[in-house]
Write a protein that holds these residues in place. Structure first.
Motif, short mmCIF file in Angstrom:
data_model
loop_
_atom_site.label_atom_id
_atom_site.label_comp_id
_atom_site.label_asym_id
_atom_site.label_seq_id
_atom_site.Cartn_x
_atom_site.Cartn_y
_atom_site.Cartn_z
N UNK A 21 0.82 -1.20 0.00
CA UNK A 21 0.00 0.00 0.00
C UNK A 21 0.85 1.25 0.00
N UNK A 22 0.21 2.38 -0.19
CA UNK A 22 0.92 3.67 -0.21
C UNK A 22 1.01 4.21 1.22
N UNK A 23 2.21 4.60 1.60
CA UNK A 23 2.46 5.18 2.92
C UNK A 23 2.99 6.59 2.68
N UNK A 24 2.13 7.60 2.74
CA UNK A 24 2.51 8.95 2.35
C UNK A 24 3.79 9.43 3.04
N UNK A 25 4.68 9.99 2.21
CA UNK A 25 5.94 10.53 2.72
C UNK A 25 7.03 9.51 2.92
N UNK A 26 6.74 8.23 2.65
CA UNK A 26 7.74 7.18 2.87
C UNK A 26 8.33 6.70 1.55
N UNK A 27 9.53 6.12 1.63
CA UNK A 27 10.13 5.48 0.47
C UNK A 27 9.27 4.32 0.00
N UNK A 28 9.41 3.99 -1.29
CA UNK A 28 8.63 2.90 -1.84
C UNK A 28 9.24 1.55 -1.50
N UNK A 29 10.50 1.48 -1.19
CA UNK A 29 11.15 0.31 -0.59
C UNK A 29 12.14 0.83 0.44
N UNK A 30 12.58 -0.05 1.32
CA UNK A 30 13.46 0.36 2.43
C UNK A 30 12.84 1.54 3.17
N UNK A 31 11.55 1.43 3.44
CA UNK A 31 10.81 2.55 4.02
C UNK A 31 11.20 2.84 5.46
N UNK A 32 11.48 1.81 6.23
CA UNK A 32 11.80 1.99 7.64
C UNK A 32 13.31 2.00 7.82
N UNK A 33 13.81 3.06 8.41
CA UNK A 33 15.26 3.13 8.56
C UNK A 33 15.70 4.15 9.58
N UNK A 34 16.99 4.23 9.74
CA UNK A 34 17.60 5.15 10.70
C UNK A 34 18.84 5.77 10.05
N UNK A 35 19.01 7.08 10.23
CA UNK A 35 20.16 7.79 9.66
C UNK A 35 21.21 8.07 10.73
N UNK A 36 22.45 8.04 10.30
CA UNK A 36 23.56 8.23 11.22
C UNK A 36 24.63 9.12 10.58
N UNK A 37 25.35 9.80 11.43
CA UNK A 37 26.54 10.52 10.99
C UNK A 37 27.71 9.56 10.98
N UNK A 38 28.63 9.75 10.04
CA UNK A 38 29.76 8.83 9.93
C UNK A 38 30.96 9.55 9.35
N UNK A 39 32.11 8.90 9.45
CA UNK A 39 33.35 9.39 8.83
C UNK A 39 34.04 8.21 8.17
N UNK A 40 34.52 8.42 6.96
CA UNK A 40 35.22 7.37 6.22
C UNK A 40 36.70 7.74 6.15
N UNK A 41 37.54 6.78 6.51
CA UNK A 41 38.98 6.99 6.50
C UNK A 41 39.61 6.11 5.43
N UNK A 42 39.97 6.70 4.26
CA UNK A 42 40.51 5.89 3.17
C UNK A 42 41.86 5.29 3.53
N UNK A 43 42.09 4.09 3.01
CA UNK A 43 43.39 3.45 3.22
C UNK A 43 44.44 3.97 2.25
N UNK A 44 44.00 4.53 1.12
CA UNK A 44 44.93 4.96 0.08
C UNK A 44 45.33 3.84 -0.87
N UNK A 45 44.91 2.59 -0.58
CA UNK A 45 45.33 1.46 -1.41
C UNK A 45 44.67 1.47 -2.79
N UNK A 46 43.59 2.24 -2.92
CA UNK A 46 42.91 2.31 -4.21
C UNK A 46 43.36 3.51 -5.05
N UNK A 47 44.35 4.25 -4.56
CA UNK A 47 44.74 5.49 -5.24
C UNK A 47 45.22 5.25 -6.66
N UNK A 48 45.81 4.10 -6.94
CA UNK A 48 46.28 3.82 -8.29
C UNK A 48 45.19 3.34 -9.23
#
Length: 309
Positions: A21-48
């Motif tokens: 069914x339609x749930x107004x204001x919600x995503x059509x899939x993955x509707x229920x979720x939680x958002x978080x702040x994060x930081x990504x620290x690259x290894x540098x191994x993919x630089x080449x």
């Protein structure tokens, strides 16, 4: 903008809406979720291998938003009732291109073209209307859609995870890494948790609240970050880049792209869309038609969501 499947976009979103069914204001899939702040620290191994800012700068740190979710289209469904789990990451390097990586806890998809995807969703809706139990419906779908057999086999083995931070997540699609000379190499991405991958026993399920995964994440983050290692799986000649239903052979070279630290829960930003074709410089979507079709479907879903539909 790719309009190759423009005539399928609205019908596909319509069929996704029929799932619960339609749930107004919600995503059509993955509707229920939680958002978080994060930081990504690259290894540098993919630089080449790539000019992507968020994968190159060893010793640097890239801001990110993470959204953990269940796979259902119903935002009120209990966490236990949605076996598929998702982890979408929006990398936001300072002065660089935004890049999005969406992943789920199964390594392959269940359809290889937009046409077969909508046919499968239509069949799922028909089976739902006929009162099939979930396991019987999955078996029926696998019988009618042989390309779905790998995904259905994995889904059939899923057990409720102990935590969003105790899942292994797969980006499913192939992408192309592009280096400074313009050389392109196929790759896939996986998130490996620092926590041991853990599922719950039958006994533990009886007393769980409906939103136990969100509560677990919030409680864990009070004490320490949730950490994930980014595996970059390097493809070889002959590995399919246009079919997300077929796994690559075991034993492909893997390099660690970096470590993601999820630090705290945040309100979901207005209009947040995790479109996996938004890759930024240095990474390109492959020729996978499902990957490219996700973008117009996400746009239409976001348009309806933004209008309160």
């Amino acid at each position: 903008m790719d309009n190759t499947w423009g005539d399928l976009t609205n019908p596909t979103v319509d069929e996704l809406e029929r799932l619960s069914g339609v749930h107004p204001g919600s995503r059509r899939v993955h509707a229920k979720g939680i958002c978080c702040r994060a930081a990504f620290k690259p290894s540098g191994l993919a630089a080449g291998l790539t000019t992507a800012v968020h994968l190159r700068e060893q010793g640097g740190e890239v801001e990110a938003i993470v959204r953990f979710s269940g796979s259902s289209s119903d935002p009120s469904l209990a966490d236990l009732m949605s076996p598929g789990k998702g982890m979408a990451v929006r990398f936001q390097p300072a002065g660089g291109d935004v890049s999005v990586l969406t992943a789920v806890n199964v390594p392959v998809f269940f359809a290889k073209t937009p046409s077969s995807f909508i046919d499968l969703i239509k069949e799922a809706n028909r089976l739902k209307g006929g009162g099939f139990e979930a396991i019987a419906a999955a078996a029926e779908l696998a019988a009618h859609f042989p390309e779905a057999r790998h995904a259905m086999a994995h889904i059939g083995k899923l057990r409720p995870p102990a935590s969003y931070g105790a899942c292994r997540y797969y980006a499913i699609h192939a992408f192309m890494l592009v280096d400074a000379a313009g050389k392109r190499r196929p790759a896939k991405f996986e998130w490996l948790p620092e926590l041991e991958v853990e599922t719950l026993s039958l006994g533990a399920l009886k007393s769980l609240p409906e939103d136990y995964l969100e509560r677990d994440a919030a409680e864990r983050l009070k004490h320490a970050p949730l950490r994930f290692h980014l595996n970059i799986v390097l493809g070889q000649d002959g590995d399919p880049t246009d079919d997300p239903t077929v796994p690559w052979p075991d034993g492909r070279e893997r390099i660690e792209g970096g470590i993601l630290e999820v630090t705290d829960v945040i309100p979901e930003p207005d209009g947040l869309t995790m479109d996996p074709t938004v890759t930024g410089a240095g990474i390109e979507p492959s020729d996978d038609p499902i990957l490219r079709f996700r973008s117009p479907v996400y746009r239409e879903s976001a348009r309806r969501r933004g209008r309160g539909e």
